[in-house]
Design an enzyme around this catalytic site. Structure first.
Site, mmCIF file in Angstrom:
data_model
loop_
_atom_site.group_PDB
_atom_site.id
_atom_site.type_symbol
_atom_site.label_atom_id
_atom_site.label_comp_id
_atom_site.label_asym_id
_atom_site.label_seq_id
_atom_site.Cartn_x
_atom_site.Cartn_y
_atom_site.Cartn_z
ATOM 1 N N ASP A 1 -3.089 -18.079 -0.353
ATOM 2 C CA ASP A 1 -4.226 -18.851 -0.704
ATOM 3 C C ASP A 1 -4.723 -19.692 -0.201
ATOM 4 O OD1 ASP A 1 -1.506 -19.975 -0.984
ATOM 5 O OD2 ASP A 1 -1.767 -20.379 -3.072
ATOM 6 N N ASP B 1 -6.125 -6.956 4.323
ATOM 7 C CA ASP B 1 -7.362 -6.420 3.604
ATOM 8 C C ASP B 1 -8.322 -7.475 3.080
ATOM 9 O OD1 ASP B 1 -8.977 -4.185 2.660
ATOM 10 O OD2 ASP B 1 -8.177 -4.743 0.521
ATOM 11 N N ASP C 1 -11.980 -9.368 4.867
ATOM 12 C CA ASP C 1 -13.424 -9.393 4.088
ATOM 13 C C ASP C 1 -13.854 -10.524 4.034
ATOM 14 O OD1 ASP C 1 -13.151 -6.358 3.564
ATOM 15 O OD2 ASP C 1 -14.181 -6.624 1.492
ATOM 16 N N LYS D 1 3.274 -15.339 1.881
ATOM 17 C CA LYS D 1 3.400 -15.900 0.448
ATOM 18 C C LYS D 1 5.035 -16.360 0.268
ATOM 19 C CE LYS D 1 1.826 -17.622 -3.527
ATOM 20 N NZ LYS D 1 0.804 -18.629 -3.615
ATOM 21 N N TYR E 1 0.843 -1.148 -0.116
ATOM 22 C CA TYR E 1 -0.106 -0.190 0.014
ATOM 23 C C TYR E 1 0.815 1.176 0.031
ATOM 24 C CZ TYR E 1 -4.634 -1.949 0.898
ATOM 25 O OH TYR E 1 -5.925 -2.428 0.905
HETATM 26 C C1 IPM Z 1 -10.543 -1.294 4.459
HETATM 27 C C2 IPM Z 1 -10.542 -0.735 3.117
HETATM 28 C C3 IPM Z 1 -9.509 0.434 2.842
HETATM 29 C C4 IPM Z 1 -8.232 -0.530 2.494
HETATM 30 C C5 IPM Z 1 -9.550 1.100 1.563
HETATM 31 C C6 IPM Z 1 -10.830 2.054 1.522
HETATM 32 C C7 IPM Z 1 -8.344 2.117 1.382
HETATM 33 O O1 IPM Z 1 -10.863 -1.407 1.911
HETATM 34 O O2 IPM Z 1 -10.201 -0.688 5.310
HETATM 35 O O3 IPM Z 1 -10.134 -2.530 4.610
HETATM 36 O O4 IPM Z 1 -7.810 -1.133 1.411
HETATM 37 O O5 IPM Z 1 -7.418 -0.695 3.593
HETATM 38 MN MN MN Z 2 -10.932 -3.392 2.870
#
Ligand code: IPM
Ligand code: MN
Length: 355
Positions: A220, A244, A248, A188, A142
């Site tokens: 993975d 990240d 999710d 990885k 990032y």
């Molecule tokens: C998160 C979001 C952020 C990230 C974005 C909005 C920059 O997806 O907080 O997970 O990728 O960190």
């Molecule tokens: Mn995110």
């Protein structure tokens, strides 16, 4: 009486609606616990672009240094998607994380028993899941340099220093010591030098925590294992981009992304926010689920202020609201006795939290 200064960033989309409910619950808890909260608002993201031309105004950078913790809603929306990358709402959030040095992002993935049917996975797979994803937040691909968006090619750089890996690994091991004492470090290393380096440093840090078991997993495989048998995980330690993605995926174990909070902590002031986005498609309709933000306020009480009893009050109130069958629209199909609005849900939780 303990008093705390809370910075409030409402953000865009549903941000203002959900943050308002978290503040409602904080005030209710303050009353019964004898705490005092004062709030100061700051701009970030799209609303900051509209008001000042930039996603992270100077006033916000300076302001967050004056407070004890920051409660944050969500940012972004189609209105700002076509701006240059450095002017987009997301760039404001990334720059704020860097400014605040919040290198440790804690993302719990837990399953509320009351919502066991809301997950797309089978109840027996998700029942009792209790994972803490510890994501490195201010390094990795990032932020790595060099980076370029060229005509014929583009690139980013994934870089980690020893110091960066050490400090995030310590956070993960400290948390694991207070939980089930297991850390799974995800990388990885079969392909990337930076991951092999990560693994080496994590091994070193592990020597200081003999009571915690350390395992390693390729990212993975970890994505697959999260869906196959999530109960195998206690603490997942990983870098910025893998964290990240995995957080999710892990959020879906709980049934709705509208339920999960997060804490971004570091050396000083922390940032407490739901893991979901600004959901511009439903903004202003009063149907957003405020629980993730309310639970983020609870994490703030716990991690930033050490007010455990107040934090437990909020967590118990959320569970009770769900057990009593109150559901926002996202969860209306799952054992709902009554479908309620964003602000009704906030009021119910505030009411339970103050009893
Ligand atoms: C998160 C979001 C952020 C990230 C974005 C909005 C920059 O997806 O907080 O997970 O990728 O960190
Ligand atoms: Mn995110």
């Amino acid at each position: 009486m303990s008093s705390y200064k809370i910075g409030v960033i409402k953000g865009d989309g549903i941000g203002p609606e959900i943050v308002q409910e978290a503040v409602k619950v904080l005030d209710a808890v303050a009353n019964v616990e004898g705490l005092s909260f004062s709030y100061e608002e700051f701009l970030l993201g799209g609303s900051a672009i509209d008001a000042t031309g930039v996603p992270l105004p100077k006033e916000t950078i300076e302001g967050v240094k004056r407070v004890d913790a920051v409660l944050f809603g969500a940012i972004g929306g189609p209105k700002w998607d076509n701006l240059d990358r450095h002017l987009r709402p997301e760039s404001g959030l990334l720059a704020l994380r860097k400014e605040m040095n919040t290198f440790a992002n804690l993302r719990p993935a837990t399953v509320y028993d009351e919502l066991i049917n809301a997950s797309t996975l089978k109840p027996e797979v998700v029942e009792g899941v209790d994972i803490m994803v510890v994501r490195e937040l201010t390094g990795g691909i990032y932020f790595g340099e060099p980076r370029e968006y060229g005509k014929d090619r583009a690139y980013n750089t994934m870089v980690y220093t020893k110091e960066e890996v050490e400090r995030i690994a310590k956070v993960a091991f400290d948390i694991a010591s207070k939980r089930d004492k297991r850390v799974c470090s995800v990388d990885k290393a079969n392909v990337l030098e930076v991951s092999q380096f990560w693994r080496d440093i994590v091994e070193e840090v592990a020597k200081d925590y003999p009571e915690v078991e350390l395992t390693h997993m390729y990212v993975d495989n970890a994505a697959m294992q999260l869906i196959r048998y999530p109960k195998q995980f206690d603490v997942i330690l990983t870098g910025n981009i893998f964290g990240d993605i995995l957080s999710d995926a892990a959020s879906m174990l709980s049934g709705s992304i509208g339920l999960l909070p997060s804490a971004s902590t570091g050396k000083k002031v922390g940032l407490y926010e739901p893991i979901h986005g600004s959901a511009p498609d439903i903004a202003g309709e009063g149907i957003a689920n405020p629980i993730a933000t309310i639970a983020s306020a609870s994490m703030m009480l716990k991690y930033a202020f050490g007010e455990l009893s107040a934090a437990n009050r909020i967590d118990d109130a959320i569970k009770k609201a769900l057990a009593d069958g109150y559901r926002t629209k996202d969860l209306s199909a799952f054992d709902a006795k009554e479908v309620v609005s964003t602000s009704q849900m906030g009021s119910i939780i505030a009411d339970y939290a103050s009893k």
